[in-house]
Design an enzyme around this catalytic site. Structure first.
Site, short mmCIF file in Angstrom:
data_model
loop_
_atom_site.label_atom_id
_atom_site.label_comp_id
_atom_site.label_asym_id
_atom_site.label_seq_id
_atom_site.Cartn_x
_atom_site.Cartn_y
_atom_site.Cartn_z
NE ARG A 15 -9.88 -1.56 -2.13
CZ ARG A 15 -8.66 -1.05 -2.03
NH1 ARG A 15 -8.51 0.26 -1.84
NH2 ARG A 15 -7.60 -1.81 -2.14
N1 EPU Z 1 0.58 -11.32 3.91
C1 EPU Z 1 0.71 -12.48 4.60
N2 EPU Z 1 -0.04 -13.57 4.23
C2 EPU Z 1 -0.91 -13.51 3.18
C3 EPU Z 1 -1.06 -12.31 2.48
C4 EPU Z 1 -0.30 -11.22 2.86
O1 EPU Z 1 1.47 -12.58 5.56
O2 EPU Z 1 -1.56 -14.53 2.90
C5 EPU Z 1 1.40 -10.17 4.29
C6 EPU Z 1 2.37 -9.81 3.17
O3 EPU Z 1 3.55 -10.56 3.29
C7 EPU Z 1 2.59 -8.33 3.37
C8 EPU Z 1 1.29 -7.86 3.97
O4 EPU Z 1 0.59 -9.01 4.43
O5 EPU Z 1 3.62 -8.12 4.31
C9 EPU Z 1 0.45 -7.05 2.99
O6 EPU Z 1 0.12 -7.89 1.89
P1 EPU Z 1 0.02 -7.33 0.38
O7 EPU Z 1 1.24 -6.55 0.05
O8 EPU Z 1 -0.36 -8.45 -0.48
O9 EPU Z 1 -1.10 -6.23 0.45
P2 EPU Z 1 -2.59 -6.34 0.96
O10 EPU Z 1 -2.77 -5.33 2.04
O11 EPU Z 1 -2.97 -7.74 1.27
C10 EPU Z 1 -3.57 -4.51 -0.65
C11 EPU Z 1 -4.97 -4.38 -1.22
C12 EPU Z 1 -5.07 -5.12 -2.55
C13 EPU Z 1 -4.02 -4.60 -3.51
C14 EPU Z 1 -2.65 -4.78 -2.86
C15 EPU Z 1 -1.52 -4.25 -3.73
C16 EPU Z 1 -6.83 -4.35 0.41
C17 EPU Z 1 -7.77 -5.18 1.18
N3 EPU Z 1 -5.94 -5.02 -0.32
O12 EPU Z 1 -3.39 -5.88 -0.35
O13 EPU Z 1 -6.35 -4.83 -3.08
O14 EPU Z 1 -4.07 -5.31 -4.74
O15 EPU Z 1 -2.61 -4.06 -1.61
O16 EPU Z 1 -1.77 -2.91 -4.05
O17 EPU Z 1 -6.90 -3.12 0.47
C18 EPU Z 1 -8.60 -5.48 -3.57
O18 EPU Z 1 -8.95 -4.42 -3.03
O19 EPU Z 1 -9.42 -6.24 -4.14
C19 EPU Z 1 -7.19 -5.84 -3.53
C20 EPU Z 1 -6.78 -7.01 -3.92
#
Ligand code: EPU
Length: 325
Positions: free
Chosen positions: A188
């Protein structure tokens, strides 16, 4: 009367130009329609000793209430995407994508775009052409310029996986093209400092339309299930901390486990769907949003000892010449 080298609006409302729909007005909003107008606008702002703010697609950005002093330069009129054959100046001849041959296996697959082109627009182009590489950016809002500056992405890839060359407006006012080896992008952040992205060349690969479409559909369906994609938000608020610090938990999960999903201040709310999204339920103010971000940061730090680092930019708290993606 102040005159500018491009279209300019005084006291321009900014909220509608952000995906969170929050923020006051800009003292000046400048809307250059070409990269040379943008360079001239930057020079004019500097000559006047004003603060300079660069606005792309308005994703990943929280703008404070009230008047933002200085000039906001919006890149949304620098919106064009075309192909390149791999030889000569990629920015010199714009070959409209409509003229692309449908299938040309083995041929180069270079997309070139000006900074204001939208990320969804680029993903759509690659899909229509059957060119693979940026499907992982499906559902990522914002503009190419912001995406390059902050290395936009997600679990399925980052923009810099495909950036080959970038046209930069340097702090000394010159325009220079740099190959990808010049940069050191990380999670990022492309570490551009005061450099301004004017355009970029993306290297994709020829594939099959149906295969690219399927991947895009799969990623969008996943996002629709786990993220509040139809609400006003700035995308993820925080970066995911290093995995070794959290035992592999992301920011969303840490916020979730702190019991903060659904927590609101005014109309700003931590999404009940995903802990790392802050949504505007209608009339949130910049102040509501910033207070909620502070509260979440403090609560997660108290509970886990982990300091979440913001991914969203704050204007003006983050200081001028911050690019809003
Ligand atoms: N999870 C929870 N509770 C929540 C949210 C997530 O337990 O409220 C758990 C999910 O169940 C999963 C894990 O956390 O096991 C990861 O969650 P997710 O797959 O939603 O991925 P993320 O790491 O939260 C990342 C990027 C997003 C991107 C998604 C999909 C970052 C900070 N986030 O999210 O990027 O859209 O992968 O590719 O790098 C952004 O940068 O603005 C963004 C939204």
């Amino acid at each position: 009367m102040t005159t500018w080298p491009c279209a300019a609006v005084p006291k321009a409302p900014l909220a509608a130009r952000t995906t969170l729909r929050v923020g006051g007005t800009a003292e000046w909003l400048l809307e250059p329609a070409s990269s040379s107008e943008l360079a001239a606008a930057v020079q004019a702002v500097r000559e006047r000793g004003m603060d300079l703010w660069l606005l792309g697609g308005g994703a990943n950005l929280v703008i404070a209430d009230g008047e933002l002093p200085g000039a906001v330069i919006a890149t949304d009129r620098l919106k064009r995407v075309w192909r390149w054959h791999g030889e000569g100046d990629p920015f010199a001849v714009e070959i409209p994508p409509e003229h692309f041959p449908e299938r040309e296996i083995g041929a180069s697959a270079w997309l070139v775009a000006w900074a204001g082109e939208s990320m969804p627009g680029l993903v759509n182009r690659s899909k229509a052409l059957g060119w693979t590489g940026i499907e992982g950016l499906a559902g990522v809002p914002g503009s190419l310029g912001g995406g390059v500056a902050m290395n936009a992405g997600g679990s399925w890839g980052e923009l810099w996986d495909n950036v080959e060359r970038v046209r930069i407006l340097e702090p000394d006012g010159t325009i220079q093209d740099h190959g990808r080896e010049f940069f050191t992008p990380s999670y990022r952040n492309a570490h551009l400092g005061p450099r301004i992205v004017l355009g970029a060349v993306l290297r994709l690969e020829q594939s099959h339309k149906i295969a690219v479409e399927n991947k895009v559909r799969e990623y969008l369906e996943h996002k629709r299930r786990v993220q509040p994609v139809t609400e006003w938000s700035a995308g993820c608020i925080f970066k995911n901390p290093p995995k070794e610090q959290t035992g592999g938990k992301g920011a969303g999960q840490l916020i979730d486990e702190a019991g903060l999903k659904g927590r609101s201040i005014g109309d700003a709310q931590i999404s009940p769907l995903h802990g790392n999204f802050l949504v505007n339920r209608g009339n949130a103010t910049g102040e509501d949003v910033m207070s909620l971000i502070d509260e979440v940061t403090a609560r997660v730090a108290d509970r886990t000892g982990i300091h979440l680092e913001r991914e969203v930019k704050l204007w003006p708290a983050g200081g001028p010449l911050q690019a809003g993606s």
